[in-house]
Structures are given as structure tokens and as C-alpha cells.
Motif scaffolding. Sequence first.
Motif, PDB file in Angstrom:
ATOM      1  N   PHE A  95       0.819  -1.078  -0.066  1.00 49.67           N
ATOM      2  CA  PHE A  95      -0.026  -0.063  -0.058  1.00 49.67           C
ATOM      3  C   PHE A  95       0.883   1.199   0.216  1.00 49.67           C
ATOM      4  O   PHE A  95       0.389   2.247  -0.649  1.00 49.67           O
ATOM      5  CB  PHE A  95      -0.981  -0.158   1.273  1.00 49.67           C
ATOM      6  CG  PHE A  95      -2.178  -0.931   1.047  1.00 49.67           C
ATOM      7  CD1 PHE A  95      -3.046  -0.574  -0.070  1.00 49.67           C
ATOM      8  CD2 PHE A  95      -2.262  -1.998   1.799  1.00 49.67           C
ATOM      9  CE1 PHE A  95      -3.951  -1.561  -0.211  1.00 49.67           C
ATOM     10  CE2 PHE A  95      -3.357  -2.801   1.689  1.00 49.67           C
ATOM     11  CZ  PHE A  95      -4.452  -2.632   0.585  1.00 49.67           C
ATOM     12  N   TYR A  96       2.010   1.148   0.755  1.00 51.55           N
ATOM     13  CA  TYR A  96       3.031   2.251   0.499  1.00 51.55           C
ATOM     14  C   TYR A  96       3.360   2.640  -0.720  1.00 51.55           C
ATOM     15  O   TYR A  96       3.754   3.723  -1.283  1.00 51.55           O
ATOM     16  CB  TYR A  96       4.044   2.501   1.674  1.00 51.55           C
ATOM     17  CG  TYR A  96       3.418   2.659   3.124  1.00 51.55           C
ATOM     18  CD1 TYR A  96       2.799   3.398   3.201  1.00 51.55           C
ATOM     19  CD2 TYR A  96       3.738   1.837   4.081  1.00 51.55           C
ATOM     20  CE1 TYR A  96       2.312   4.090   4.516  1.00 51.55           C
ATOM     21  CE2 TYR A  96       3.399   1.957   5.502  1.00 51.55           C
ATOM     22  CZ  TYR A  96       2.708   3.219   5.687  1.00 51.55           C
ATOM     23  OH  TYR A  96       2.085   3.337   6.941  1.00 51.55           O
ATOM     24  N   ALA A  97       3.966   1.201  -1.497  1.00 49.97           N
ATOM     25  CA  ALA A  97       4.224   1.471  -2.926  1.00 49.97           C
ATOM     26  C   ALA A  97       3.086   2.143  -3.932  1.00 49.97           C
ATOM     27  O   ALA A  97       3.430   2.802  -4.559  1.00 49.97           O
ATOM     28  CB  ALA A  97       4.585   0.147  -3.211  1.00 49.97           C
ATOM     29  N   LEU A  98       2.004   1.736  -3.600  1.00 50.75           N
ATOM     30  CA  LEU A  98       0.738   2.359  -4.259  1.00 50.75           C
ATOM     31  C   LEU A  98       0.819   3.740  -4.125  1.00 50.75           C
ATOM     32  O   LEU A  98       0.486   4.676  -4.907  1.00 50.75           O
ATOM     33  CB  LEU A  98      -0.538   1.761  -3.876  1.00 50.75           C
ATOM     34  CG  LEU A  98      -0.784   0.269  -4.609  1.00 50.75           C
ATOM     35  CD1 LEU A  98      -2.154  -0.253  -3.923  1.00 50.75           C
ATOM     36  CD2 LEU A  98      -0.799   0.251  -6.305  1.00 50.75           C
ATOM     37  N   CYS A  99       1.028   4.188  -2.827  1.00 52.37           N
ATOM     38  CA  CYS A  99       1.156   5.589  -2.293  1.00 52.37           C
ATOM     39  C   CYS A  99       2.064   6.400  -3.034  1.00 52.37           C
ATOM     40  O   CYS A  99       1.814   7.517  -3.658  1.00 52.37           O
ATOM     41  CB  CYS A  99       1.197   5.784  -0.862  1.00 52.37           C
ATOM     42  SG  CYS A  99       1.519   7.335  -0.361  1.00 52.37           S
ATOM     43  N   GLY A 100       3.236   5.700  -3.097  1.00 52.03           N
ATOM     44  CA  GLY A 100       4.354   6.548  -3.848  1.00 52.03           C
ATOM     45  C   GLY A 100       4.250   6.535  -5.233  1.00 52.03           C
ATOM     46  O   GLY A 100       4.568   7.562  -6.002  1.00 52.03           O
ATOM     47  N   ALA A 101       3.512   5.485  -5.812  1.00 48.42           N
ATOM     48  CA  ALA A 101       3.395   5.501  -7.244  1.00 48.42           C
ATOM     49  C   ALA A 101       2.351   6.669  -7.587  1.00 48.42           C
ATOM     50  O   ALA A 101       2.605   7.395  -8.742  1.00 48.42           O
ATOM     51  CB  ALA A 101       2.998   4.235  -7.788  1.00 48.42           C
ATOM     52  N   TYR A 102       1.303   6.723  -6.816  1.00 53.05           N
ATOM     53  CA  TYR A 102       0.251   7.626  -6.998  1.00 53.05           C
ATOM     54  C   TYR A 102       0.998   9.348  -6.963  1.00 53.05           C
ATOM     55  O   TYR A 102       0.571  10.120  -7.794  1.00 53.05           O
ATOM     56  CB  TYR A 102      -0.983   7.440  -6.348  1.00 53.05           C
ATOM     57  CG  TYR A 102      -1.773   6.385  -6.633  1.00 53.05           C
ATOM     58  CD1 TYR A 102      -2.849   6.949  -7.954  1.00 53.05           C
ATOM     59  CD2 TYR A 102      -2.108   5.398  -6.123  1.00 53.05           C
ATOM     60  CE1 TYR A 102      -3.707   6.107  -8.463  1.00 53.05           C
ATOM     61  CE2 TYR A 102      -3.103   4.373  -6.581  1.00 53.05           C
ATOM     62  CZ  TYR A 102      -4.086   4.798  -7.818  1.00 53.05           C
ATOM     63  OH  TYR A 102      -5.025   3.654  -8.402  1.00 53.05           O
ATOM     64  N   ALA A 103       1.642   9.261  -5.973  1.00 52.15           N
ATOM     65  CA  ALA A 103       2.318  10.444  -5.774  1.00 52.15           C
ATOM     66  C   ALA A 103       3.179  10.865  -6.945  1.00 52.15           C
ATOM     67  O   ALA A 103       3.156  12.454  -7.205  1.00 52.15           O
ATOM     68  CB  ALA A 103       3.009  10.680  -4.230  1.00 52.15           C
ATOM     69  N   LEU A 104       3.803   9.994  -7.333  1.00 49.12           N
ATOM     70  CA  LEU A 104       4.744  10.317  -8.536  1.00 49.12           C
ATOM     71  C   LEU A 104       3.819  10.775  -9.673  1.00 49.12           C
ATOM     72  O   LEU A 104       4.245  11.955 -10.117  1.00 49.12           O
ATOM     73  CB  LEU A 104       5.734   9.345  -8.744  1.00 49.12           C
ATOM     74  CG  LEU A 104       6.294   9.615 -10.181  1.00 49.12           C
ATOM     75  CD1 LEU A 104       7.507  10.486  -9.878  1.00 49.12           C
ATOM     76  CD2 LEU A 104       7.423   7.888 -10.419  1.00 49.12           C
TER      77      LEU A 104
END
Length: 309
Positions: free
Chosen positions: A38-47
Amino acid sequence: MGRLIKMPVELPAMEIGAMVGDWWEEINESTQWQDGIFYALCGAYALVSAVALIQLIRIELRVPEYGWTTQKVFHLMNFIVNGVRAIVFGFHNQVFAMNPQALVLVLLDLPGLLFFSTYTLLVLFWAEIYHQASVYIGARSLPTDKLRVVYISVNVAMYFVQVSIWVFLWVDDNSVVELIGKIFIAVVSILAALGFLVYGGRQCLLIWPVHPSRLFFMLRRFPIESKGRRKKLHEVGSVTAICFTCFLIRCFVVFLSAFDADASLDVLDHPVLNLIYYMLVEILPSALVLFILRKLPPKRISAQYHPIC
């Protein structure tokens, strides 16, 4: 001395399925894997959100005199949608633990609706291009302002129905209403996919009785940037394929999750499914479309320029 013959070790299909199932369950039940995914998804969306914001700023610096064009609104909405997703997945533990369940559905479904509104802007733009090309060659067509009314009306109706479903779930957490809500999202997704297939695929037969082959002739005569027309058609085709595919996948997965609890995206212990789903239907499509539409408008814009790509 005889040779030793190594016999291939074959695992029964049932044992392989059991091993894969154990691996899947182990990841889903691991809090470390849940947090990591879920943190990986957060980082991808933020990018992706940051890229959309940077592109919006670049366009504003290039053509500040044109106000809020369709192109600028598209990038602003991309920034908002992906930013909201990043926040939701960044605080996933708090989000999935919310009560009542309607709050969880609001936080997970609302960005999806905004995603629909964002990318159907492209459908609206292509419909307007077709209309203006029709007018140019003297063909019968709908006024551009009516196309915008249709776009706004469809979005208002969609949000009204979805908000009504959320209110019903808030008052009474009914499984039937939740099922209706998921089916509604699936229907909205398939309509978006069809919209891209019809307009983006240059098959505008739903509104205007024009043969598809004639549309190429219309676009060839339409006075928009005679240079690079083939590149524009390639961009339209690429964006059409990407958006049609992502909305079709969304429709299938949401419809499946409505009838199969193991495919639900609204729970914390399905991180792998969430990773695959959101990568395929939002993150990768958004990144690819932003890359394809990365070109800035020229500094000097003629009266016939249409700022979107």
C-alpha cells in the motif's frame, strides 16, 4: 559404469495450486506485505500526481493568456485524482478501519469517479473535434455547447446516483445496496470504455451518420496543425487503446468483486489484488497518457488552435 539418469520431478497440478495459494495467503495475511504494497501504491500515485502538476505548471507558463483550457483542466484533475489516491493508500490502516463501511467506500470509490470525469474529457474533446470538422465540410452535426451539456449532465447524474448509494449505505449497511453500487461502477466503466472506442476509434456513428472512412477525410481537411497530423492520429489511437483497456478491466474486476468476496478491493487483506488492479486501471494508464500528451502548446497560438495534446 552405468550413467545415472535424472528423472524429472513433476509436481501434481493440485500441489502447485496449493503452493501458489499458500504464497498468496501468506502475503495477504502479512502486515509487513500489506504496508509495503500500500505504501508502494501511495508512492506511485504521488509520482504521477507530481508529474501532472509539473505539466500543468509548464503549460500555464507557456500559454497563461488562454485561461483554463481543456488541457489544463485535464492535468489539474489528474493531479487531484492521483493525489487523493496517494493520501488514501498512505493512510490505508486508518482508511480500512473506518466505521461505518460507507466511509471506506466513499474514500475508495470517489477517486475512481473523478478518474472517469478526468478521462472522459478526452472523449468530449474528440467529439468536439468531430463536430467542428463536420461543420467545416458542411455536414449536419450537434452544436459544441450541447456536447458539453451532455458531458456535464452525465457526470452530474453519475455523482447523484453514487452519493445516493453512499447515503443508503450510511443509514443501513445493506449488502444489496452495496451490490448495486458495485454494479453501477461497473456500468459506468463500460460506458467510458465504449465512449473511447466510439470517439477515440474514429467510429462516430452514434451521433452523426457518417461512415468511418469519411472521418479520415474530414480530419485531413480540418484546419488543425497540418504538420504532424499522422502523429496526432497515432496519439489518439494510443490513448484510445490505453483508456479502453483500463476501463474494461475496471468493469470486469468490479463486477467480479460484486459477487465474489475473495476478489473484493475494499478490504485490507487483499494487498496483492489491490496492487495489480490499481496498477492496471489507474497508475500505468495515467502515466502512459501523460507521457503521450507531454507536448507543450506552441508559444504563438492561432485562433484555430485547440489546446489539448
